[in-house]
Design a protein around this motif. Structure first.
Motif, PDB file in Angstrom:
ATOM      1  N   GLY A 123      30.808  51.534  41.554  1.00  0.00           N
ATOM      2  CA  GLY A 123      29.696  52.650  40.092  1.00  0.00           C
ATOM      3  C   GLY A 123      29.839  52.099  38.987  1.00  0.00           C
ATOM      4  O   GLY A 123      28.363  51.178  38.542  1.00  0.00           O
ATOM      5  N   PHE A 124      30.835  51.639  38.313  1.00  0.00           N
ATOM      6  CA  PHE A 124      30.997  50.548  37.488  1.00  0.00           C
ATOM      7  C   PHE A 124      30.056  49.221  37.425  1.00  0.00           C
ATOM      8  O   PHE A 124      29.228  49.028  36.479  1.00  0.00           O
ATOM      9  CB  PHE A 124      32.444  50.585  36.752  1.00  0.00           C
ATOM     10  N   ALA A 125      30.629  48.335  38.110  1.00  0.00           N
ATOM     11  CA  ALA A 125      30.198  47.402  39.008  1.00  0.00           C
ATOM     12  C   ALA A 125      28.439  47.467  38.735  1.00  0.00           C
ATOM     13  O   ALA A 125      27.818  45.865  38.047  1.00  0.00           O
ATOM     14  CB  ALA A 125      30.428  46.364  39.875  1.00  0.00           C
ATOM     15  N   LEU A 126      27.845  47.866  39.709  1.00  0.00           N
ATOM     16  CA  LEU A 126      25.993  48.389  39.303  1.00  0.00           C
ATOM     17  C   LEU A 126      26.360  48.174  38.053  1.00  0.00           C
ATOM     18  O   LEU A 126      24.877  47.543  37.451  1.00  0.00           O
ATOM     19  CB  LEU A 126      25.803  49.693  40.039  1.00  0.00           C
ATOM     20  N   GLY A 127      26.374  48.875  37.271  1.00  0.00           N
ATOM     21  CA  GLY A 127      25.924  48.780  35.745  1.00  0.00           C
ATOM     22  C   GLY A 127      26.310  47.337  35.121  1.00  0.00           C
ATOM     23  O   GLY A 127      25.671  47.854  34.171  1.00  0.00           O
ATOM     24  N   PHE A 128      27.252  47.341  35.362  1.00  0.00           N
ATOM     25  CA  PHE A 128      28.020  45.947  34.832  1.00  0.00           C
ATOM     26  C   PHE A 128      26.913  44.800  34.539  1.00  0.00           C
ATOM     27  O   PHE A 128      26.920  43.808  33.620  1.00  0.00           O
ATOM     28  CB  PHE A 128      29.209  45.943  35.322  1.00  0.00           C
ATOM     29  N   GLY A 129      26.878  44.824  35.965  1.00  0.00           N
ATOM     30  CA  GLY A 129      26.024  43.413  36.689  1.00  0.00           C
ATOM     31  C   GLY A 129      24.514  43.907  35.894  1.00  0.00           C
ATOM     32  O   GLY A 129      23.672  42.059  35.677  1.00  0.00           O
ATOM     33  N   LEU A 130      23.717  44.757  35.745  1.00  0.00           N
ATOM     34  CA  LEU A 130      22.475  44.906  34.895  1.00  0.00           C
ATOM     35  C   LEU A 130      22.563  44.559  33.889  1.00  0.00           C
ATOM     36  O   LEU A 130      22.240  43.412  32.790  1.00  0.00           O
ATOM     37  CB  LEU A 130      22.332  46.063  34.857  1.00  0.00           C
ATOM     38  N   ALA A 131      23.855  45.120  32.882  1.00  0.00           N
ATOM     39  CA  ALA A 131      24.555  44.857  31.945  1.00  0.00           C
ATOM     40  C   ALA A 131      24.656  42.834  31.870  1.00  0.00           C
ATOM     41  O   ALA A 131      23.674  41.945  30.245  1.00  0.00           O
ATOM     42  CB  ALA A 131      25.723  44.865  31.439  1.00  0.00           C
ATOM     43  N   ALA A 132      25.825  42.258  32.210  1.00  0.00           N
ATOM     44  CA  ALA A 132      25.258  40.812  32.227  1.00  0.00           C
ATOM     45  C   ALA A 132      24.212  40.315  32.279  1.00  0.00           C
ATOM     46  O   ALA A 132      23.546  38.934  31.323  1.00  0.00           O
ATOM     47  CB  ALA A 132      26.709  40.564  33.653  1.00  0.00           C
TER      48      ALA A 132
END
Length: 306
Positions: A123-132
């Protein structure tokens, strides 16, 4: 305990026949469980235990989360594929445990811990990937909301059953467990055709891990065809889930507390029995007080006349 390596035919007879084969979500029934017999066949011959396969599933899930968090098209593709691999290995470990005769509570505990860790990371990786990818930190916050929402939905049953054991550990009385009274594994319920369930059923369904995996695989396919559409689809999915998952989790907790569902289920599973002292005198039946403490009838009489 079965020591000799199984044949594929033996695994099919054991795992793909009977009513239990119809239990579980569609991805498990139609893909993971039938194909997991090949992984089980190999794992047993390699001398792997069910715990080994569970840890491999966790590593695949975490590696998939790293891929999603990378923020690239190839990272997303790797994340989707590794997530599916983790799901598949999660079926292999159960089949290995049943074949070896090692299935037990320890394995279930490790399995649940793996599920929660994978859910939180994905769940967190999905958002962090967009942030990156975009340089906008707000997407990392959205990923945190997705992770929290999925985690709270996942923890509902765990917290309920943990609550069951608090009064049981404090009780000096006896309870009889009514097997299956609180529910048994069963095929998935159909989509309700009327009432509020028409809306809540699909909302909860799209938050389930297997539907999340199917969604990520769909986005991965789109990425190979139209990268621009893929990126907008990724953003729409994370943005929508950052709202939906926490709202659903909060609503489910509030509904359970308002309706007293946890205590009602406890009463179905555990029935108080008459307790005798070491002298053979009947003391009474244990019950749960308003403070979560178990007491006997004698305790209540003393408190009323104290």
């Amino acid at each position: 305990m079965t020591c000799s390596p199984p044949s594929l035919a033996e695994l099919r007879d054991r795992e793909l026949q009977g009513q239990d084969a119809q239990i579980g979500n569609i991805l498990a029934r139609r893909f993971a469980r039938p194909t997991a017999i090949y992984g089980t066949w190999l794992a047993v011959r390699l001398g792997l235990s069910a715990h080994h396969v569970t840890v491999a599933s966790l590593l695949a899930a975490l590696a998939g989360a790293v891929g999603l968090a990378w923020g690239t098209l190839l990272g997303f593709l790797a994340g989707a594929v590794l997530g599916l691999l983790a799901f598949w290995l999660d079926r292999v470990d159960g089949q290995v445990a049943r074949w070896r005769g090692s299935a037990g509570i320890n394995g279930v505990y490790l399995d649940y811990m793996m599920h929660h860790a994978a859910t939180m990371a994905q769940g967190f990786a999905l958002g962090f990937g967009l942030a990156a990818r975009t340089g906008t930190l707000g997407w990392a916050a959205a990923g945190a909301l997705v992770s929290a929402g999925w985690m709270f939905l996942s923890l509902q049953n765990d917290c309920r059953y943990k609550a069951f054991f608090q009064p049981l550990k404090r009780s000096s009385g006896a309870f009889r467990v009514i097997g299956g009274a609180g529910g048994r594994p069963s095929p998935p319920a159909p989509w309700p055709r009327r009432g509020i369930g028409m809306l809540t059923w699909p909302a909860y369904k799209i938050c389930e891990p297997h539907v999340v995996l199917i969604t990520l695989l769909g986005l991965a396919i789109v990425a190979g065809v139209e990268p621009i559409v893929w990126e907008w689809g990724w953003k729409a999915y994370v943005g929508g889930m950052a709202v939906l998952a926490p709202v659903l989790a909060t609503a489910r907790v509030a509904r359970a507390v308002r309706k007293g569902a946890v205590e009602e289920e406890f009463a179905r599973w555990f029935r108080a029995e008459r307790v005798e002292s070491h002298r053979g005198d009947v003391i009474g039946r244990p019950h749960l007080t308003g403070h979560g403490r178990s007491a006997t009838m004698e305790d209540r009489v003393n408190s009323e006349h104290g």
